[in-house]
Design an enzyme around this catalytic site. Sequence first.
Site, PDB file in Angstrom:
ATOM      1  NE  ARG A  19      87.284  -1.751  -3.679  1.00 11.12           N
ATOM      2  CZ  ARG A  19      87.469  -1.368  -4.999  1.00 11.12           C
ATOM      3  NH1 ARG A  19      88.497  -1.051  -5.406  1.00 11.12           N
ATOM      4  NH2 ARG A  19      86.345  -1.324  -5.853  1.00 11.12           N
ATOM      5  CG  ASP A  51      84.461   1.423  -9.749  1.00  8.76           C
ATOM      6  OD1 ASP A  51      85.050   2.189 -10.792  1.00  8.76           O
ATOM      7  OD2 ASP A  51      85.147   0.259  -9.252  1.00  8.76           O
TER       8      ASP A  51
END
Length: 538
Positions: free
Chosen positions: A168, A452
């Site tokens: 990602r 996150d």
Amino acid sequence: MSAPAPSSPVTVVDAPTLPRQEEVLTEPALAFLAELHRRFTPRRNELLELRRERRAEIARTGRLDFLPDTAHIREGAWQVAPAPPALEDRRVEITGPTDRKMTINALNSGARVWLADFEDASSPTWENVVLGQLNMTDAYERRIDFTSGQGKTYALRPADELATVVMRPRGWHLNERHLRSEAGPVPGGLVDFGLYFFHNAQRLIDLGKGPYFYLPKMESHLEARLWNDVFVFAQEYLGIPQGTVRATVLIETITAAYEMEEILYELRDHASGLNAGRWDYLFSIVKNFRDGGQKFVLPDRNAVTMTAPFMRAYTELLVRTCHKRGAHAIGGMAAFIPSRRDAEVNKVAFEKVKADKDREANDGFDGSWVAHPDLVPVAQASFDTVLGDRPNQKDRLREDVHVTAEQLTAIDSLEAKPTADGLRNAVQVGMRYIEAWLRGLGAVAIFNLMEDAATAEISRSQIWQWINAGVVLDTGEKVTPELARLIAAEELTAVREEIGEEAFAAGRWQQAHDLLLQVALDEDYRDFLTLPAYELLD
């Protein structure tokens, strides 16, 4: 036809010298980045401006709808390219940053896929950006190991036991300030994609896999079109067969939820699925409808589960869309971090994880995410029960699903309301996460959950929303800037007492406190807290 203008060289600016960085920042790799930058950054900039225009339109109308101009795509008969063998079975995916220890543990985890994260689970320090790339190549070359400070060693299992990597890159909105040309900084997404693709595409093909990507934060099918053009060019540039790249798109913005089919269509030669998350999706709802008053006020973030009606509409539409078009539907994150000390905490949490994964498997998802290796067997059991020996359930078309535009934004159908505990939790989690991010940590264990950047985004956004909507909490208190400052000061003091003066002074706590209040209280809402945070990042 005239020849294309030469690319301005990409150079490293104001960055510390790292061990073995010359293996990543080679002249050919930088030349590839320069060409990506020249060709695609101007379009990236135009699309960011379109985001602002669309946000202004939402503020004016207070609504979203499916696009009338692309109805022919939604009504047409088309399919995405067949999944390569390495991505046929995705029943459990583990996520995490690309530091050396995590790289080994994730590949060894028993999950079918590892989302190797250069985005929300990675603070974009220069060290993380460059050495993360080095760790990926070292893993593919099987020259990676790690020894902890306690003397524990980590090494890779046999190749056939390792997870397939889906990488990602950063979203379109972020730049990489240490790599620049005369035209300005290179977008972080192009840096992450470009270095990874340049160094590893052929390596991965030789291993029987390929360059696979998760694409974050997209807000429209036009942004998907840009990524598709990047893939086409990159494959041509390196002589890689067209269609080798595969991309899974995170549908984590409310605007993208109205363009799922169009996004798959733009990427159809390279698409392998869509993913349904939670925190970034809720953050996007707050960001886009922040002018909507009480109608769009979300309750405590932990009270908005995937079973809320508007979240059910979103996830069921995603499964139907994916399977209609032959793509994988991947579910959300199980963020729980097992406790080594409290068996009862684990028991309760594992039951919740199981219920969540059972729901996803029964709804038609083909796989789901976990944040910790101990959760891999829990999630796998849920999908094994439904899938059996089949690699996926893309044949389950979910033609019973019919979602309206209004159902996707029916926020006011929620019974839960904002609470004082929820406000305090938003301050606690937001400050703790930002402090760790400023120290270079993007995946952070907070209160037994792996958090996150999306966590911090929804936390600060809810504080901003509650203040500007004049929310009254369950205690009768009105949420005001003064109340937020008071709670933040209390939490800063609590952290100091908890960890001690020496550890407090060695951290970035005051900066984290100040930045949280800045992005939560400023009259002008910042689209991403990571933009001002990046200016503070060493």
